[in-house]
Design a protein around this motif. Structure first.
Motif, PDB file in Angstrom:
ATOM      1  N   SER A   1       0.810  -1.197   0.066  1.00 47.75           N
ATOM      2  CA  SER A   1       0.079   0.060   0.219  1.00 47.75           C
ATOM      3  C   SER A   1       0.532   1.331  -0.142  1.00 47.75           C
ATOM      4  CB  SER A   1      -0.920   0.213   1.240  1.00 47.75           C
ATOM      5  OG  SER A   1      -0.017   0.313   2.372  1.00 47.75           O
ATOM      6  N   GLU A   2       0.412   2.265  -0.485  1.00 48.66           N
ATOM      7  CA  GLU A   2       0.900   3.554  -0.439  1.00 48.66           C
ATOM      8  C   GLU A   2      -0.139   4.575   0.171  1.00 48.66           C
ATOM      9  OE1 GLU A   2       2.381   4.682  -4.321  1.00 48.66           O
ATOM     10  OE2 GLU A   2       3.744   2.934  -4.375  1.00 48.66           O
ATOM     11  N   ARG A   3       0.507   5.497   0.764  1.00 49.10           N
ATOM     12  CA  ARG A   3      -0.334   6.910   1.165  1.00 49.10           C
ATOM     13  C   ARG A   3       0.326   7.925   1.154  1.00 49.10           C
ATOM     14  NH1 ARG A   3      -1.859   7.000   7.587  1.00 49.10           N
ATOM     15  NH2 ARG A   3       0.466   6.798   8.280  1.00 49.10           N
ATOM     16  N   THR A   4      -0.196   9.379   0.970  1.00 49.83           N
ATOM     17  CA  THR A   4       0.547  10.560   0.973  1.00 49.83           C
ATOM     18  C   THR A   4       0.403  10.961   2.469  1.00 49.83           C
ATOM     19  OG1 THR A   4      -1.542  11.733   0.495  1.00 49.83           O
ATOM     20  CG2 THR A   4      -0.012  11.083  -1.361  1.00 49.83           C
ATOM     21  N   VAL A   5       1.630  11.324   2.805  1.00 52.62           N
ATOM     22  CA  VAL A   5       1.752  11.790   4.199  1.00 52.62           C
ATOM     23  C   VAL A   5       2.738  13.124   4.022  1.00 52.62           C
ATOM     24  CG1 VAL A   5       2.814  11.716   6.370  1.00 52.62           C
ATOM     25  CG2 VAL A   5       2.100   9.686   5.244  1.00 52.62           C
TER      26      VAL A   5
ATOM     27  N   THR B   1       4.208   0.790   2.422  1.00 52.31           N
ATOM     28  CA  THR B   1       4.308  -0.501   3.310  1.00 52.31           C
ATOM     29  C   THR B   1       4.446  -1.688   2.324  1.00 52.31           C
ATOM     30  OG1 THR B   1       3.118   0.651   4.861  1.00 52.31           O
ATOM     31  CG2 THR B   1       2.954  -1.696   5.140  1.00 52.31           C
ATOM     32  N   THR B   2       5.330  -2.405   2.771  1.00 49.64           N
ATOM     33  CA  THR B   2       5.661  -3.629   2.016  1.00 49.64           C
ATOM     34  C   THR B   2       4.527  -4.920   2.486  1.00 49.64           C
ATOM     35  OG1 THR B   2       7.447  -4.423   3.232  1.00 49.64           O
ATOM     36  CG2 THR B   2       7.759  -3.202   1.296  1.00 49.64           C
ATOM     37  N   TYR B   3       4.307  -5.783   2.065  1.00 52.07           N
ATOM     38  CA  TYR B   3       3.584  -7.248   2.453  1.00 52.07           C
ATOM     39  C   TYR B   3       4.310  -7.593   3.694  1.00 52.07           C
ATOM     40  CZ  TYR B   3       0.576  -7.292  -1.436  1.00 52.07           C
ATOM     41  OH  TYR B   3      -0.633  -7.178  -2.267  1.00 52.07           O
ATOM     42  N   GLY B   4       5.761  -7.569   3.573  1.00 55.59           N
ATOM     43  CA  GLY B   4       6.487  -8.147   4.733  1.00 55.59           C
ATOM     44  C   GLY B   4       6.283  -7.299   6.057  1.00 55.59           C
TER      45      GLY B   4
ATOM     46  N   SER C   1     -12.744   2.755   9.055  1.00 56.06           N
ATOM     47  CA  SER C   1     -12.671   3.252   7.706  1.00 56.06           C
ATOM     48  C   SER C   1     -11.700   2.360   6.760  1.00 56.06           C
ATOM     49  CB  SER C   1     -12.088   4.658   8.084  1.00 56.06           C
ATOM     50  OG  SER C   1     -13.005   5.436   8.637  1.00 56.06           O
ATOM     51  N   ASN C   2     -11.687   2.593   5.556  1.00 57.02           N
ATOM     52  CA  ASN C   2     -10.749   1.733   4.851  1.00 57.02           C
ATOM     53  C   ASN C   2      -9.466   2.423   4.962  1.00 57.02           C
ATOM     54  OD1 ASN C   2     -13.023   0.372   3.582  1.00 57.02           O
ATOM     55  ND2 ASN C   2     -13.005   1.829   1.721  1.00 57.02           N
ATOM     56  N   SER C   3      -8.533   1.512   5.325  1.00 55.45           N
ATOM     57  CA  SER C   3      -7.152   1.914   5.453  1.00 55.45           C
ATOM     58  C   SER C   3      -6.400   0.682   5.725  1.00 55.45           C
ATOM     59  CB  SER C   3      -7.099   2.544   7.082  1.00 55.45           C
ATOM     60  OG  SER C   3      -7.610   1.743   8.200  1.00 55.45           O
ATOM     61  N   LEU C   4      -5.053   0.574   5.697  1.00 57.99           N
ATOM     62  CA  LEU C   4      -4.277  -0.487   5.925  1.00 57.99           C
ATOM     63  C   LEU C   4      -4.655  -1.006   7.479  1.00 57.99           C
ATOM     64  CD1 LEU C   4      -1.842  -2.230   4.985  1.00 57.99           C
ATOM     65  CD2 LEU C   4      -0.303  -0.458   6.022  1.00 57.99           C
ATOM     66  N   ASP C   5      -4.988  -0.220   8.303  1.00 60.88           N
ATOM     67  CA  ASP C   5      -5.400  -0.746   9.728  1.00 60.88           C
ATOM     68  C   ASP C   5      -6.569  -1.534   9.546  1.00 60.88           C
ATOM     69  OD1 ASP C   5      -3.313   0.446  11.024  1.00 60.88           O
ATOM     70  OD2 ASP C   5      -4.433   2.265  11.496  1.00 60.88           O
TER      71      ASP C   5
END
Length: 202
Positions: free
Chosen positions: A20-24, A31-34, A65-69
């Protein structure tokens, strides 16, 4: 094996791929799968401590909410033997509460809303005292809420085998729409726009 445990292991088998990628601010956080896999394993003891009152294989709601979490919490449920109920946040509170009561939902993991059943906030769970790890048995069911357009919310239960065929058959989407797998700046990109029950036809 056509189950969630096999899908989980396969999903994280190539650790260096970007998940995944997100703008900060003005930068992109990758974030990699590992990294995601390691975070799930690190958080399992915290989730187990927070959900120690819930029996394994019980239904636990997920309202985030939709997110990596969200992905991490969802996969925790699978990897720790709970059956996740993906709460349709567009439904009214009364309809959701009826489902929680009717199906004896043990708890809900949330990032904002509270419910009549024990409600655990994701950030608090991550900071909780870790429990001693016991042998985790993967669950093999996910529950979806229908849209409730008829004021009669139904639950749809899907197994790891159901997911297996959905994922396997996605290659036909690529064959029919080859532009979907074009690379951008050397990397394959997907934008997550719709919930699972639309993307996978549930």
């Amino acid at each position: 094996e056509k189950n969630f445990e096999s899908l989980f292991r396969y999903m994280f088998s190539e650790r260096d791929n970007v998940m995944s990628e997100r703008t900060v601010g003005f930068s992109i956080e990758k974030t990699t799968y590992g990294q995601c896999y390691d975070k799930i394993l690190a958080l399992i003891p915290h989730f187990n401590h927070s959900l120690q009152f819930a029996t394994k294989n019980s239904i636990v709601g997920l309202d985030m909410s939709n997110s990596l979490d969200w992905i991490i919490a969802f996969l925790f449920f699978i990897a720790s033997g709970y059956r996740p109920l993906l709460i349709n946040a567009r439904l009214g509170k009364t309809a959701i509460e009826n489902v929680l009561s009717t199906y004896n939902v043990s708890a809900v993991i949330s990032d904002e809303q509270t419910y009549s059943v024990p409600t655990l906030f994701y950030d608090d769970v991550c900071k909780s005292t870790p429990a001693d790890l016991s042998d985790n048995i993967f669950s093999d069911e996910v529950l979806f809420m229908s849209s409730g357009t008829s004021d009669n919310v139904k639950l749809c239960v899907f197994t790891g085998e159901n997911f297996f065929y959905q994922v396997r058959d996605s290659i036909n989407i690529i064959k029919a729409s080859p532009k979907m797998k074009e690379h951008y700046e050397g990397q394959l990109k997907h934008l997550v726009l719709l919930p699972l029950y639309h993307v996978f036809g549930f």
